[in-house]
Enzyme design. Structure first.
Site, short mmCIF file in Angstrom:
data_model
loop_
_atom_site.label_atom_id
_atom_site.label_comp_id
_atom_site.label_asym_id
_atom_site.label_seq_id
_atom_site.Cartn_x
_atom_site.Cartn_y
_atom_site.Cartn_z
N ASP A 12 12.12 38.89 -13.33
CA ASP A 12 10.78 38.32 -13.56
C ASP A 12 10.87 36.90 -14.11
O ASP A 12 11.86 36.52 -14.75
CB ASP A 12 10.02 39.24 -14.54
N GLY A 13 9.80 36.14 -13.88
CA GLY A 13 9.66 34.84 -14.54
C GLY A 13 9.94 33.63 -13.66
O GLY A 13 9.93 32.50 -14.15
N ARG A 16 6.77 31.31 -13.80
CA ARG A 16 6.59 30.63 -15.09
C ARG A 16 7.67 29.56 -15.31
O ARG A 16 7.41 28.48 -15.82
CB ARG A 16 6.62 31.66 -16.24
N ARG A 25 5.61 27.45 -7.70
CA ARG A 25 6.21 28.78 -7.98
C ARG A 25 7.38 29.08 -7.04
O ARG A 25 8.37 29.68 -7.44
CB ARG A 25 5.15 29.86 -7.80
N HIS A 29 11.47 30.82 -7.06
CA HIS A 29 12.07 31.89 -6.24
C HIS A 29 13.37 31.41 -5.59
O HIS A 29 14.33 32.17 -5.48
CB HIS A 29 11.08 32.35 -5.17
N SER A 57 7.81 43.75 -4.31
CA SER A 57 7.20 45.06 -4.54
C SER A 57 6.09 45.33 -3.52
O SER A 57 5.60 44.41 -2.84
CB SER A 57 6.61 45.13 -5.95
N TRP A 61 2.42 41.88 -1.85
CA TRP A 61 1.71 41.38 -0.66
C TRP A 61 0.39 40.72 -1.04
O TRP A 61 -0.14 39.90 -0.30
CB TRP A 61 1.40 42.51 0.33
N LEU A 123 31.21 46.18 -5.08
CA LEU A 123 29.89 46.43 -5.67
C LEU A 123 28.93 47.07 -4.67
O LEU A 123 28.83 46.62 -3.53
CB LEU A 123 29.31 45.08 -6.14
N GLU A 199 18.55 53.26 -20.17
CA GLU A 199 18.29 52.41 -21.34
C GLU A 199 17.59 51.15 -20.84
O GLU A 199 17.90 50.66 -19.75
CB GLU A 199 19.62 52.05 -22.03
C1 FPP Z 1 9.07 37.82 -10.22
O1 FPP Z 1 8.75 36.53 -10.73
C2 FPP Z 1 9.92 37.67 -9.06
C3 FPP Z 1 9.60 38.04 -7.80
C4 FPP Z 1 8.31 38.69 -7.46
C5 FPP Z 1 10.51 37.81 -6.67
C6 FPP Z 1 11.96 37.96 -6.96
C7 FPP Z 1 12.71 37.28 -5.87
C8 FPP Z 1 13.82 36.53 -6.03
C9 FPP Z 1 14.52 36.39 -7.31
C10 FPP Z 1 14.42 35.76 -4.90
C11 FPP Z 1 14.79 36.52 -3.67
C12 FPP Z 1 15.71 37.66 -3.88
C13 FPP Z 1 16.85 37.89 -3.19
C14 FPP Z 1 17.56 39.18 -3.32
C15 FPP Z 1 17.46 36.88 -2.32
P1 FPP Z 1 7.25 36.07 -10.74
O2 FPP Z 1 6.98 35.25 -9.55
O3 FPP Z 1 6.34 37.24 -10.91
O4 FPP Z 1 7.22 35.17 -12.03
P2 FPP Z 1 6.03 35.03 -13.07
O5 FPP Z 1 5.87 36.36 -13.74
O6 FPP Z 1 6.53 33.98 -14.00
O7 FPP Z 1 4.83 34.62 -12.30
#
Ligand code: FPP
Length: 233
Positions: A12-13, A16, A25, A29, A57, A61, A123, A199
């Protein structure tokens, strides 16, 4: 240190982190995807055997369409480039979630990647895409219901073990440790069944800043815990 064998991460994050830098944003990513690659190597070198990350998730969408498109592009590119890296690192890659809603070319890249890496013994890296814990359990229940209807399974044979066989994660180890970056105290529909006794470790560090040192901190925190599975110690 008692390193967790199986780790799941809510990355997450990204948004932000990017906003704090005055960037869109989607920049977060892109950086986040780079961190994923590095963390796979770091995790395995630390002794982690199973790593599962939440990339998209069932609820994502509903984000603005340009952000959904940017995430799909990242995942599309990742699947294509991952075969080479996974072969080099001996990584066995799997995707969980309902793949039927993904574009056909992404589905094909996922199938190719899973096939090419299935015998790798390093892994076990799992990426959750269009994944929701509730949806995974619903899909498993549908498969069980069909088996009962077709006379392949009796109601009394529906056990925890037989139910688990229908989950996307069948064959993987339940997470010992669930990490969430960027401070929120939620599970957000990730691995609801599998995290029953995991945990939980929450860090304020945003995913694009997560690195090997942060992973070690999480493992150390885990190592200092006493695990309990509903039993009296
Ligand atoms: C949450 O941050 C992150 C996501 C919804 C996407 C996660 C995707 C990646 C890290 C990149 C692609 C992954 C792979 C495996 C190549 P957020 O956008 O909700 O951040 P926020 O809470 O600060 O808005």
């Amino acid at each position: 240190m008692n390193v967790p064998k199986s780790v799941a991460i809510i990355m997450d994050g990204n948004g932000r982190w990017a906003k704090a830098k005055g960037m869109p944003r989607t920049y977060g990513h892109v950086q986040g995807a780079k961190v994923v690659e590095q963390i796979c190597e770091d995790a395995y070198n630390l002794g982690i055997e199973y790593l599962t990350v939440y990339a998209f998730s069932t609820e994502n969408w509903s984000r603005p369409s340009d952000e959904v498109e940017a995430l799909m592009k990242l995942l599309r590119d990742y699947m294509k480039n991952c075969i080479k890296r996974a072969s080099k690192n001996n990584m066995c890659v799997r995707v969980i979630g309902d793949k039927s809603r993904l574009d056909k070319d992404i589905q094909k890249s996922i199938a190719d990647l899973e096939e090419a890496t299935k015998d790798n013994t390093g892994l076990h890296f799992t990426i959750a895409i269009n994944y929701g814990g509730r949806d995974e359990i619903r899909r498993a229940a549908c498969k069980i219901a069909k088996k009962v209807k077709d006379g392949e399974l009796k109601e009394e044979d529906i056990t925890i073990e037989s139910f688990e066989k229908e989950l996307d994660t069948f064959g993987l180890k339940d997470p010992d440790l669930l990490i969430r970056t960027c401070g929120e105290l939620r599970i957000s529909n990730f691995l609801l069944w599998q995290c029953s006794y995991s945990e939980i470790y929450i860090t304020d560090v945003a995913w694009p800043d997560f690195n090997k040192d942060e992973l070690i901190k999480a493992c150390e925190a885990y190592s200092n815990r006493t695990r309990k599975f509903g039993n009296v110690l």
